[in-house]
Design an enzyme around this catalytic site. Structure first.
Site, PDB file in Angstrom:
ATOM      1  N   HIS A 139      -3.734   7.176   0.978  1.00 44.89           N
ATOM      2  CA  HIS A 139      -3.971   5.836   0.439  1.00 44.89           C
ATOM      3  C   HIS A 139      -5.379   5.420   0.851  1.00 44.89           C
ATOM      4  O   HIS A 139      -5.777   5.598   2.005  1.00 44.89           O
ATOM      5  CB  HIS A 139      -2.923   4.868   0.995  1.00 44.89           C
ATOM      6  CG  HIS A 139      -3.337   3.437   0.874  1.00 44.89           C
ATOM      7  ND1 HIS A 139      -3.686   2.882  -0.335  1.00 44.89           N
ATOM      8  CD2 HIS A 139      -3.477   2.455   1.814  1.00 44.89           C
ATOM      9  CE1 HIS A 139      -4.030   1.610  -0.136  1.00 44.89           C
ATOM     10  NE2 HIS A 139      -3.916   1.334   1.148  1.00 44.89           N
ATOM     11  N   CYS A 156       0.821  -1.225   0.000  1.00 40.52           N
ATOM     12  CA  CYS A 156       0.000   0.000   0.000  1.00 40.52           C
ATOM     13  C   CYS A 156       0.852   1.272   0.000  1.00 40.52           C
ATOM     14  O   CYS A 156       0.389   2.327  -0.415  1.00 40.52           O
ATOM     15  CB  CYS A 156      -0.946   0.015   1.190  1.00 40.52           C
ATOM     16  SG  CYS A 156      -2.121  -1.342   1.117  1.00 40.52           S
ATOM     17  N   ASN A 171      -9.982  -0.698  -2.069  1.00 45.68           N
ATOM     18  CA  ASN A 171      -8.564  -0.475  -1.802  1.00 45.68           C
ATOM     19  C   ASN A 171      -7.758  -1.095  -2.950  1.00 45.68           C
ATOM     20  O   ASN A 171      -7.761  -2.316  -3.110  1.00 45.68           O
ATOM     21  CB  ASN A 171      -8.223  -1.125  -0.460  1.00 45.68           C
ATOM     22  CG  ASN A 171      -6.765  -0.988  -0.080  1.00 45.68           C
ATOM     23  OD1 ASN A 171      -5.915  -0.675  -0.909  1.00 45.68           O
ATOM     24  ND2 ASN A 171      -6.461  -1.235   1.179  1.00 45.68           N
TER      25      ASN A 171
HETATM   26  O1  UT7 Z   1      -4.449  -0.928   2.839  1.00 42.28           O
HETATM   27  C1  UT7 Z   1      -3.625  -1.543   3.778  1.00 42.28           C
HETATM   28  C2  UT7 Z   1      -4.023  -1.228   5.123  1.00 42.28           C
HETATM   29  N1  UT7 Z   1      -5.282  -1.878   5.433  1.00 42.28           N
HETATM   30  C3  UT7 Z   1      -6.072  -1.319   6.313  1.00 42.28           C
HETATM   31  O2  UT7 Z   1      -5.779  -0.258   6.776  1.00 42.28           O
HETATM   32  C4  UT7 Z   1      -7.301  -2.081   6.772  1.00 42.28           C
HETATM   33  C5  UT7 Z   1      -7.517  -1.848   8.230  1.00 42.28           C
HETATM   34  N2  UT7 Z   1      -8.616  -2.585   8.790  1.00 42.28           N
HETATM   35  C6  UT7 Z   1      -9.917  -2.377   8.451  1.00 42.28           C
HETATM   36  O3  UT7 Z   1     -10.199  -1.611   7.567  1.00 42.28           O
HETATM   37  C7  UT7 Z   1     -10.980  -3.075   9.243  1.00 42.28           C
HETATM   38  O4  UT7 Z   1     -10.406  -3.743  10.328  1.00 42.28           O
HETATM   39  C8  UT7 Z   1     -11.833  -4.066   8.389  1.00 42.28           C
HETATM   40  C9  UT7 Z   1     -12.701  -3.297   7.431  1.00 42.28           C
HETATM   41  C10 UT7 Z   1     -10.922  -5.016   7.663  1.00 42.28           C
HETATM   42  C11 UT7 Z   1     -12.739  -4.908   9.298  1.00 42.28           C
HETATM   43  O5  UT7 Z   1     -13.571  -4.052  10.056  1.00 42.28           O
HETATM   44  P1  UT7 Z   1     -13.685  -4.267  11.628  1.00 42.28           P
HETATM   45  O6  UT7 Z   1     -14.617  -3.241  12.112  1.00 42.28           O
HETATM   46  O7  UT7 Z   1     -12.291  -4.257  12.203  1.00 42.28           O
HETATM   47  O8  UT7 Z   1     -14.366  -5.686  11.738  1.00 42.28           O
HETATM   48  P2  UT7 Z   1     -13.814  -7.027  12.401  1.00 42.28           P
HETATM   49  O9  UT7 Z   1     -12.722  -7.617  11.593  1.00 42.28           O
HETATM   50  O10 UT7 Z   1     -13.554  -6.798  13.853  1.00 42.28           O
HETATM   51  O11 UT7 Z   1     -15.079  -7.963  12.274  1.00 42.28           O
HETATM   52  C12 UT7 Z   1     -16.297  -7.677  12.974  1.00 42.28           C
HETATM   53  C13 UT7 Z   1     -17.323  -8.744  12.642  1.00 42.28           C
HETATM   54  C14 UT7 Z   1     -16.810 -10.157  12.829  1.00 42.28           C
HETATM   55  O12 UT7 Z   1     -17.870 -10.940  13.293  1.00 42.28           O
HETATM   56  P3  UT7 Z   1     -18.026 -11.286  14.869  1.00 42.28           P
HETATM   57  O13 UT7 Z   1     -16.764 -11.998  15.233  1.00 42.28           O
HETATM   58  O14 UT7 Z   1     -18.180  -9.976  15.552  1.00 42.28           O
HETATM   59  O15 UT7 Z   1     -19.257 -12.125  14.904  1.00 42.28           O
HETATM   60  C15 UT7 Z   1     -16.440 -10.603  11.439  1.00 42.28           C
HETATM   61  O16 UT7 Z   1     -16.513 -11.983  11.264  1.00 42.28           O
HETATM   62  O17 UT7 Z   1     -17.685  -8.644  11.258  1.00 42.28           O
HETATM   63  C16 UT7 Z   1     -17.512  -9.911  10.622  1.00 42.28           C
HETATM   64  N3  UT7 Z   1     -17.122  -9.675   9.240  1.00 42.28           N
HETATM   65  C17 UT7 Z   1     -17.992  -9.462   8.238  1.00 42.28           C
HETATM   66  N4  UT7 Z   1     -19.342  -9.425   8.231  1.00 42.28           N
HETATM   67  C18 UT7 Z   1     -19.943  -9.173   7.055  1.00 42.28           C
HETATM   68  C19 UT7 Z   1     -15.851  -9.589   8.720  1.00 42.28           C
HETATM   69  N5  UT7 Z   1     -15.916  -9.337   7.405  1.00 42.28           N
HETATM   70  C20 UT7 Z   1     -17.232  -9.254   7.084  1.00 42.28           C
HETATM   71  C21 UT7 Z   1     -17.924  -9.002   5.888  1.00 42.28           C
HETATM   72  N6  UT7 Z   1     -19.274  -8.970   5.917  1.00 42.28           N
HETATM   73  N7  UT7 Z   1     -17.270  -8.768   4.721  1.00 42.28           N
END
Ligand code: UT7
Length: 336
Positions: free
Chosen positions: A263, A115, A293
């Site tokens: 980014h 990235c 992204n």
């Molecule tokens: O470009 C390089 C740098 N990358 C970044 O900066 C990315 C940084 N991270 C993020 O943008 C976020 O952490 C994400 C968008 C990847 C994820 O968002 P989050 O708010 O951190 O969600 P999470 O991973 O904590 O997941 C929350 C819940 C989980 O379910 P439970 O365990 O609470 O039941 C996941 O299983 O959301 C679930 N989940 C989804 N649900 C529906 C994860 N992905 C999905 C999905 N659709 N696509």
């Protein structure tokens, strides 16, 4: 010593639009979750067999950038290509661009900083131009993610985020050292290398033949892995630090920023940075809603669109900032 400046920008994205609803047909996800957590509404995916690759998309973006720069392809002295999704394991796409654009036998360098790849690539181009070694450098960021994503519920935490596309910039010599790229700032922290990674196939790890031999349906090692929350927490800190570092180096304040092009990792990250530096909506450019992204391509695509929309004007202070896998992060401070 000279400065370098950007004189041409171009971007290319594949035609195929994949909406959040499209994704919800192949995995357990939904439009509300994706928009709320990331800001993404749709992204572009190359359709297999259409002929687009990381290199061909990069070439298409580069042709536009070269034309807008008003130079001939044979005026290009060096090529820098940033990607994490090369066409081949080797050689990298830099030489393929040299071939496909029919440029004479200039050097071609591949950058692997994910990235932050475009920011690193710009920094490299800037150093060569500053020293006088090269006059015109073509910098490309391009990614074809979609063919390598786990498009099942297992991979949804990663696969809904990434999209395909390319952006390019032509940099040239600027004799007035108060203009153009004022400074670049690069960092890394390999301690967290595996937190956002794709570890196989790798020569030091598991090679293709090992993966085939194991034939393990639960093997996720050849899909990208991201510890999302950990990456998010690091991203907001490092984005902020490296923007401050760039501003301080040039004795500038956040109030001096005309346009920040971050980014496009997550709209929530951009909004956090916007709030922290008390910037207005006009001072931050985001297009993650349309493209997701696109890793090394995200800044050049966003910068091109901002320029096309008249949001980058002569004399403006433009700041580029990135954070991603490695971890790596960096910023570029530009007096346009
Ligand atoms: O470009 C390089 C740098 N990358 C970044 O900066 C990315 C940084 N991270 C993020 O943008 C976020 O952490 C994400 C968008 C990847 C994820 O968002 P989050 O708010 O951190 O969600 P999470 O991973 O904590 O997941 C929350 C819940 C989980 O379910 P439970 O365990 O609470 O039941 C996941 O299983 O959301 C679930 N989940 C989804 N649900 C529906 C994860 N992905 C999905 C999905 N659709 N696509």
């Amino acid at each position: 010593m000279y400065n370098s400046k950007i004189i041409g920008l171009g971007h290319y994205v594949p035609e195929n639009v994949v909406t959040n609803d499209d994704l919800s047909k192949v995995m357990e996800t939904n439009d509300a979750w994706i928009q709320e957590r990331t800001g993404i509404k749709e992204r572009r995916h190359v359709v297999k067999g259409d002929g687009d690759t990381t290199t061909t998309m990069g070439v298409k973006a580069a042709k536009i950038a070269i034309e807008r720069a008003g130079i001939d392809k044979d005026d290009i002295d060096f090529i820098v290509f940033a990607t994490l999704s090369p066409d081949y394991y080797f050689p990298g796409p830099g030489v393929l661009v040299q071939r496909d654009l029919g440029i004479k036998t200039v050097g071609a360098l591949d950058v692997r900083n994910q990235c932050s790849g475009f920011v690193y690539a710009i920094s490299i181009a800037d150093q060569y131009i500053k020293t006088g070694m090269y006059k015109n450098v073509l910098v490309i960021g391009s990614e074809l993610h979609s063919h390598g994503l786990d498009m099942t519920t297992r991979g949804r935490g990663v696969s809904v985020i990434f999209g395909d596309g390319a952006g390019a910039a032509v940099l040239t010599r600027e004799e007035d050292t108060t203009k153009g790229i004022l400074s670049t700032h690069l960092h890394s922290e390999g301690q967290h290398a595996e937190e956002l990674s794709l570890i196989a196939p790798g020569m030091g790890n598991r090679w293709v033949t090992d993966i085939m031999e194991d034939n393990d349906p639960n093997d996720e090692s050849y899909y990208p892995h991201m510890n999302g929350q950990f990456v998010f927490k690091n991203a907001v800190v490092r984005f902020s630090e490296v923007i401050v570092e760039g501003l301080e180096k040039n004795k500038l304040n956040a109030t001096d920023i005309d346009l920040l092009v971050p980014h496009q990792a997550n709209l929530r990250i951009s909004q956090f940075i916007q709030k922290k530096f008390q910037l207005s909506d006009d001072q931050v450019f985001n297009n993650i809603m349309k493209y997701g992204n696109t890793t090394a391509a995200s800044i050049p695509i966003a910068l091109t669109e901002a320029w096309e929309e008249g949001k980058v004007k002569s004399g403006d202070l433009v700041v580029l900032a990135a954070f991603g896998s490695g971890f790596t992060w960096g910023s570029v401070i530009i007096r346009w």
